[in-house]
Design a protein around this motif. Structure first.
Motif, PDB file in Angstrom:
ATOM      1  N   CYS A  30      -0.726 -10.434   8.602  1.00  0.00           N
ATOM      2  CA  CYS A  30      -0.698 -11.881   8.515  1.00  0.00           C
ATOM      3  C   CYS A  30       0.733 -12.322   8.738  1.00  0.00           C
ATOM      4  N   ASN A  31       1.016 -12.838   9.918  1.00  0.00           N
ATOM      5  CA  ASN A  31       2.347 -13.350  10.193  1.00  0.00           C
ATOM      6  C   ASN A  31       3.429 -12.287  10.040  1.00  0.00           C
ATOM      7  N   GLY A  32       3.159 -11.074  10.482  1.00  0.00           N
ATOM      8  CA  GLY A  32       4.170 -10.028  10.437  1.00  0.00           C
ATOM      9  C   GLY A  32       4.248  -9.254   9.148  1.00  0.00           C
ATOM     10  N   VAL A  33       3.363  -9.544   8.200  1.00  0.00           N
ATOM     11  CA  VAL A  33       3.332  -8.775   6.954  1.00  0.00           C
ATOM     12  C   VAL A  33       1.897  -8.319   6.729  1.00  0.00           C
ATOM     13  N   ALA A  34       1.765  -7.066   6.251  1.00  0.00           N
ATOM     14  CA  ALA A  34       0.428  -6.575   5.932  1.00  0.00           C
ATOM     15  C   ALA A  34      -0.026  -7.202   4.619  1.00  0.00           C
ATOM     16  N   VAL A  35      -1.273  -7.644   4.579  1.00  0.00           N
ATOM     17  CA  VAL A  35      -1.829  -8.247   3.363  1.00  0.00           C
ATOM     18  C   VAL A  35      -3.124  -7.522   3.031  1.00  0.00           C
ATOM     19  N   VAL A  36      -3.253  -7.153   1.739  1.00  0.00           N
ATOM     20  CA  VAL A  36      -4.438  -6.416   1.310  1.00  0.00           C
ATOM     21  C   VAL A  36      -5.453  -7.392   0.736  1.00  0.00           C
ATOM     22  N   ASN A  37      -6.672  -7.279   1.178  1.00  0.00           N
ATOM     23  CA  ASN A  37      -7.767  -8.055   0.609  1.00  0.00           C
ATOM     24  C   ASN A  37      -8.314  -7.276  -0.586  1.00  0.00           C
ATOM     25  N   ALA A  38      -8.035  -7.791  -1.798  1.00  0.00           N
ATOM     26  CA  ALA A  38      -8.370  -7.048  -3.017  1.00  0.00           C
ATOM     27  C   ALA A  38      -9.870  -6.840  -3.175  1.00  0.00           C
ATOM     28  N   ASP A  39     -10.662  -7.711  -2.579  1.00  0.00           N
ATOM     29  CA  ASP A  39     -12.109  -7.553  -2.709  1.00  0.00           C
ATOM     30  C   ASP A  39     -12.613  -6.329  -1.951  1.00  0.00           C
ATOM     31  N   LEU A  40     -11.919  -6.006  -0.844  1.00  0.00           N
ATOM     32  CA  LEU A  40     -12.378  -4.874  -0.032  1.00  0.00           C
ATOM     33  C   LEU A  40     -11.682  -3.576  -0.417  1.00  0.00           C
ATOM     34  N   CYS A  41     -10.467  -3.685  -1.001  1.00  0.00           N
ATOM     35  CA  CYS A  41      -9.672  -2.498  -1.297  1.00  0.00           C
ATOM     36  C   CYS A  41     -10.329  -1.680  -2.393  1.00  0.00           C
ATOM     37  N   ARG A  42     -10.341  -0.344  -2.190  1.00  0.00           N
ATOM     38  CA  ARG A  42     -10.926   0.530  -3.199  1.00  0.00           C
ATOM     39  C   ARG A  42      -9.924   1.577  -3.667  1.00  0.00           C
ATOM     40  N   ALA A  43      -8.655   1.301  -3.471  1.00  0.00           N
ATOM     41  CA  ALA A  43      -7.580   2.114  -4.044  1.00  0.00           C
ATOM     42  C   ALA A  43      -7.646   3.577  -3.639  1.00  0.00           C
ATOM     43  N   CYS A  44      -7.893   3.851  -2.358  1.00  0.00           N
ATOM     44  CA  CYS A  44      -7.927   5.253  -1.923  1.00  0.00           C
ATOM     45  C   CYS A  44      -6.533   5.786  -1.630  1.00  0.00           C
ATOM     46  N   LYS A  45      -5.540   4.921  -1.582  1.00  0.00           N
ATOM     47  CA  LYS A  45      -4.129   5.279  -1.402  1.00  0.00           C
ATOM     48  C   LYS A  45      -3.788   5.764   0.006  1.00  0.00           C
ATOM     49  N   LYS A  46      -4.686   5.588   0.971  1.00  0.00           N
ATOM     50  CA  LYS A  46      -4.360   6.040   2.325  1.00  0.00           C
ATOM     51  C   LYS A  46      -3.212   5.228   2.913  1.00  0.00           C
ATOM     52  N   CYS A  47      -3.193   3.912   2.615  1.00  0.00           N
ATOM     53  CA  CYS A  47      -2.132   3.068   3.151  1.00  0.00           C
ATOM     54  C   CYS A  47      -0.789   3.439   2.539  1.00  0.00           C
ATOM     55  N   ILE A  48      -0.835   3.805   1.248  1.00  0.00           N
ATOM     56  CA  ILE A  48       0.402   4.186   0.555  1.00  0.00           C
ATOM     57  C   ILE A  48       1.008   5.408   1.233  1.00  0.00           C
ATOM     58  N   ALA A  49       0.126   6.313   1.664  1.00  0.00           N
ATOM     59  CA  ALA A  49       0.616   7.546   2.284  1.00  0.00           C
ATOM     60  C   ALA A  49       1.230   7.294   3.658  1.00  0.00           C
ATOM     61  N   VAL A  50       0.701   6.329   4.429  1.00  0.00           N
ATOM     62  CA  VAL A  50       1.222   6.169   5.798  1.00  0.00           C
ATOM     63  C   VAL A  50       2.390   5.192   5.884  1.00  0.00           C
ATOM     64  N   CYS A  51       2.585   4.349   4.878  1.00  0.00           N
ATOM     65  CA  CYS A  51       3.643   3.336   4.973  1.00  0.00           C
ATOM     66  C   CYS A  51       5.012   3.998   5.023  1.00  0.00           C
ATOM     67  N   PRO A  52       5.772   3.818   6.127  1.00  0.00           N
ATOM     68  CA  PRO A  52       7.067   4.483   6.208  1.00  0.00           C
ATOM     69  C   PRO A  52       8.098   3.896   5.247  1.00  0.00           C
TER      70      PRO A  52
END
Lengths: 267, 204
Positions: A160-182
């Motif tokens: 969203c406008n150059g920043v990643a935004v998490v939709n809390a309703d869809l997120c299930r806390a699998c931590k995959k994004c945490i692992a790939v974020c440089p």
């Protein structure tokens, strides 16, 4: 002999021979299947995220069925519901898992954050981050090329406008994004409790943070003083909210001079 | 001996099953994403091609002696399907990781036209290369060469695809379209081998 009869006999004969051979082989080579593991795998969400610490859902199911672990509460995406179902199957204790959601700790959208260059390379945060830390002046913030969005198995992350935004309703806390974020700026926060969060990880001194981003934490410690429950502490020029102590009164968000603190309202 | 080498060169380079005859495109595009699954798939295909040839060659003699050559296709498909099932059972027992990596593509070898192609082509070659005394040994060599050619194409293309991963591809070409374009270019490059067998005098 009647050619039609002969054709039928030959084709049928080959078919029967092949069938018999396969029947014998499948008996001899039969692989014993672990029915309990298969049943547990059926319950698990099947995202193969690895947040349980095993190699995918099949690995966790096998470990549970073979008794390598008795902990039914390792599946974050499944939550308490899956844990209870597994516990009913294995006879173990059900664990209650607080639903969490990933949060991107950055507000450096294209209006807020200044850019130091124009990046026209491969659209991957990992690659852009290696080039002077990405397009934005702030080397701590979201690169904004969506590695996390591509990694998310639930499509919960949007750019969203150059920043990643998490939709809390869809997120299930699998931590995959945490692992790939440089930049390591994605973290987990409780989903169903409201709490304040400082959406900035810029560890520079206030003056340089201000030059880089209009919504950065400048380390003024105003929120630390404002917080009535002592939930905010400073960590190397960035305020950090402790979600356990936060009562979501909103005093910090109101007082923050740059608007780096957000009150994350949950259901 | 010369003819054996000719068959090998033909199968791998000049008449490569995937890149020159366009057989077996489905696994070629489906399993070539990773090098190790590509190699595993090709090994399974080579194996199936070899045993399929070994079984269908005598079967064809049986069919022709009874004047039933028109049943070739249906009988061969029957045999290939049974063989693939057998390979699947064996892989499931002994090489479980490969079994999982191949997934749906393993049963799909049944309908892999490259396997039926090599079997039918072997029968055609009996007439085409009668001058060289094309026999069972040659048929097996041809099957192996066809499989090896399939493997070469898969391995080459796995490399191409890993390069594609990092490339900045226009949005409308992302995924399968750019893969097909890349496959076309690789296929064209194999045209460069045409005339190799005749040039080396292997069919003289």
């Amino acid at each position: 002999m009647n050619p039609i009869l002969l054709a039928v006999i030959i084709v049928a004969g080959i078919g029967i021979l092949a069938g018999l051979l396969l029947a014998v082989l499948s008996k001899v080579m039969a692989v014993p299947t672990d029915e309990k593991a298969a049943a547990i795998e059926e319950i698990l969400p099947g995202a193969n995220c690895g947040s349980c610490g095993f190699s995918g859902c099949a690995g966790y199911a096998a470990a549970l069925s073979e008794g390598k672990t008795a902990d039914t509460g390792l599946c974050n995406p499944g939550g308490s519901e899956v844990s209870a179902k597994i516990a009913a199957l294995t006879g173990g204790a059900a664990a209650s898992i607080e639903p969490m959601t990933a949060v991107v700790f950055c507000r450096g959208s294209s209006e807020n954050a200044n850019k130091k260059m124009k990046y026209e390379g491969v659209a991957s945060c990992k690659m852009a981050a290696q080039l002077f830390g990405g397009e934005k002046s702030c080397i701590y913030g979201c690169v904004g090329l969506g590695d996390c969005a591509r990694a998310c198995p639930y499509n919960a992350i949007t750019l969203c406008n150059g920043v990643a935004v998490v939709n809390a309703d869809l997120c299930r806390a699998c931590k995959k994004c945490i692992a790939v974020c440089p930049k390591k700026i994605i973290g987990l926060l409780p989903k169903e409790r409201a709490n304040a969060a400082v959406l900035c990880k810029n560890h520079d001194k206030g003056a340089s943070t201000r030059k880089e981003c209009a919504a950065g934490c400048i380390g003024c410690t105003k929120c630390v003083k404002l917080c009535p429950s002592g939930a905010i502490a400073m960590d190397n020029n960035v305020a950090v909210v402790d979600p356990e102590k936060c009562t979501s009164c909103g005093a910090c968000a109101e007082g923050c001079p740059t608007g780096a603190i957000a009150l994350l309202k949950r259901r | 001996m010369k003819f054996f080498i000719a068959l090998l060169v033909m199968g791998i380079l000049t008449q490569n099953f995937t890149l020159a005859k366009f057989l077996g495109i489905c696994p070629f595009l489906g399993v070539s994403k990773k090098l190790n699954t590509a190699v595993g798939m090709s090994a399974a295909v080579i194996f199936v091609m070899l045993i399929a040839t070994a079984v269908t060659y005598p079967l064809n003699i049986l069919l022709e002696n009874n004047g039933l050559a028109y049943l070739q296709t249906i009988v061969f498909i029957l045999v290939i399907a049974a063989l693939v099932q057998m390979v699947e059972i064996v892989l499931k027992k002994y090489v479980k990781s490969l079994y999982k990596a191949l997934g749906i593509y393993l049963p799909l070898i049944t309908t892999n036209c490259a396997v039926l192609g090599v079997v039918i082509l072997n029968i055609d070659y009996i007439g085409d290369y009668a001058a060289f005394g094309f026999g069972f040994g040659h048929a097996m060599m041809n099957a192996f060469a066809a499989g090896a050619g399939f493997m070469l194409a898969m391995v080459l293309f796995a490399g191409v695809r890993s390069r594609l991963e990092g490339a900045d591809v226009p949005k409308f070409l992302e995924g399968l379209p750019i893969t097909l374009i890349a496959a076309a270019i690789v296929s064209m490059s194999f045209l460069g081998f045409s005339g190799l067998v005749e040039g080396l005098g292997l069919l003289g």
